[in-house]
Enzyme design. Structure first.
Site, PDB file in Angstrom:
ATOM      1  N   GLU A 196      -3.986   1.342   3.574  1.00  0.00           N
ATOM      2  CA  GLU A 196      -5.180   1.176   2.744  1.00  0.00           C
ATOM      3  C   GLU A 196      -5.016   1.853   1.398  1.00  0.00           C
ATOM      4  OE1 GLU A 196      -9.192   1.857   1.032  1.00  0.00           O
ATOM      5  OE2 GLU A 196      -7.675   3.338   1.560  1.00  0.00           O
ATOM      6  N   ASP A 202      -3.643   6.277   7.007  1.00  0.00           N
ATOM      7  CA  ASP A 202      -2.757   6.727   5.929  1.00  0.00           C
ATOM      8  C   ASP A 202      -3.514   7.587   4.926  1.00  0.00           C
ATOM      9  OD1 ASP A 202      -4.125   4.289   5.286  1.00  0.00           O
ATOM     10  OD2 ASP A 202      -2.855   4.041   3.534  1.00  0.00           O
TER      11      ASP A 202
END
Length: 375
Positions: free
Chosen positions: A133, A68
């Protein structure tokens, strides 16, 4: 012929994986790993895609990272579209180039080269990858670690590919991180008219001496590996917006970045004692984001330092500075944890970029680490 590391990094950057979306990045990685004999275990939770992959058995070295990325900001400020990877003057541009799709590409290509050279490697090579994250980090690595610990999965070493470097790749290696805990404090008073303070109780006035003491406190002196614990007030809120109303409540949010000299329970005790000394009427809620962890020395640190020196002829600094990372969760498994990645000068910024040559070097470093620990 284009470098395989750069080619894979470009494939990943093209995927607009705004946290916690993966946008197909993991499928690209999974196909590459499956092709060289990795067993793939999807470990998805909620809106988050994760996978755990491994090859071989025995002493385990895992590479960890996230697919991400953070939002791009105003795309008109980018010199080229953030999800159209572009190479200019030796730099690869795109959202996630440095944080951390470049590292992911370097890891995968390193694994391919390692397996080709050592098809019967003695230890186990693993990957722990998440798409959560950068945002909440609630359904990502922390959940994977919980599941692995519940079944007593072995993890000896973990290399996290976060962008650790400052000026050139490998100059900084993170061998630990500070803990992070946030306090949400509400100090209660009695709302009233500013012209009649004797009929009210202003919580802002009551809180000021306590906040002054909170700010002035030296929580510890740090140690050889960590700077002194830092406390910072982050948010304050009181009042109705009117200039003639004494507020009835005062909200204060503050955060500790703490060393191994303190524990979260000790911080809580000391803060409560401070507030009680000032005889405040309050409620206090704590949010622990992560415990401090440290890999002071050992086989992983040695392997990382040797790999960096082999390819750059510089000796990396071992530091614990900066924010938190998923290493804080992985350390709970008892593994040695170290972070090594590209230069972080442009992470989360407009025109994020990474040196193409650095990614090639980084992949060779990762391969060298594999060879030292599990070949």
């Amino acid at each position: 012929m284009i470098c395989p590391v750069i080619e894979l990094a470009q494939q990943l950057i093209k995927r607009p994986s705004l946290s916690p979306s993966d946008a197909g990045c993991q499928e690209i990685m999974i196909q590459r790993l499956a092709a060289i004999g990795f067993t793939i275990e999807p470990m998805n939770f909620g809106d988050t895609l994760n996978f755990w992959a491994w090859r071989g058995e025995g002493e385990t070295l895992a590479f960890a990272g996230h697919t991400d990325v953070v939002p791009t900001g105003d795309e008109s400020h980018w010199h080229s579209p953030p999800f159209e990877p572009t190479i200019r003057d030796g730099m690869l541009y795109g959202r996630g180039a440095a944080d951390m799709k470049g590292s992911l590409a370097a890891m995968i290509v390193a694994a391919e080269r390692f397996v080709a050279a050592h098809p019967d490697h003695k230890g186990r090579l693993a990957f722990m990858i998440t798409s959560d994250e950068e945002a909440k980090a609630t359904n990502g690595t922390v959940k994977v670690v919980e599941a692995l610990m519940a079944r007593h999965e072995r993890l000896d070493y973990c290399l996290v590919g976060e962008p650790s470097s400052t000026d050139r790749v490998g100059d900084i290696v993170k061998n630990g991180r500070r803990g992070s805990i946030t306090a949400n404090l509400r100090i209660h008073g009695v709302q009233g008219h500013v012209a009649y303070p004797h009929l009210a109780d202003n919580p802002v006035h009551r809180a000021m001496p306590a906040l002054n003491e909170l700010v002035a406190t030296q929580w510890d002196e740090g140690n050889a590996f960590f700077p002194a614990t830092s406390m910072q007030i982050a948010n304050l809120q009181a009042g109705t917006g009117s200039n003639n109303v004494i507020p009835g409540e005062f909200y204060v949010q503050f955060n500790f970045r703490f060393s191994t000299e303190l524990t979260d329970s000790l911080i809580k005790q000391r803060v409560a004692a401070l507030l009680d000394r000032h005889q405040l009427d309050y409620t206090l809620e704590w949010v622990l984001s992560g415990q401090p962890f440290l890999t002071a020395k050992g086989a992983l640190v040695d392997a990382v330092v040797n790999a960096v020196k082999h390819y750059t002829e510089i000796t990396p600094q071992l530091l614990t500075t900066g924010g938190t990372s998923d290493g804080r969760f992985i350390a709970l498994m008892g593994a040695q944890v170290v972070e090594l990645g590209p230069v972080n000068a442009t992470i989360h910024k407009v025109n994020e970029c990474v040196s193409a040559a650095d990614l090639q070097l980084l992949s060779r470093m990762y391969q060298k680490i594999m060879e030292q620990l599990i070949a």
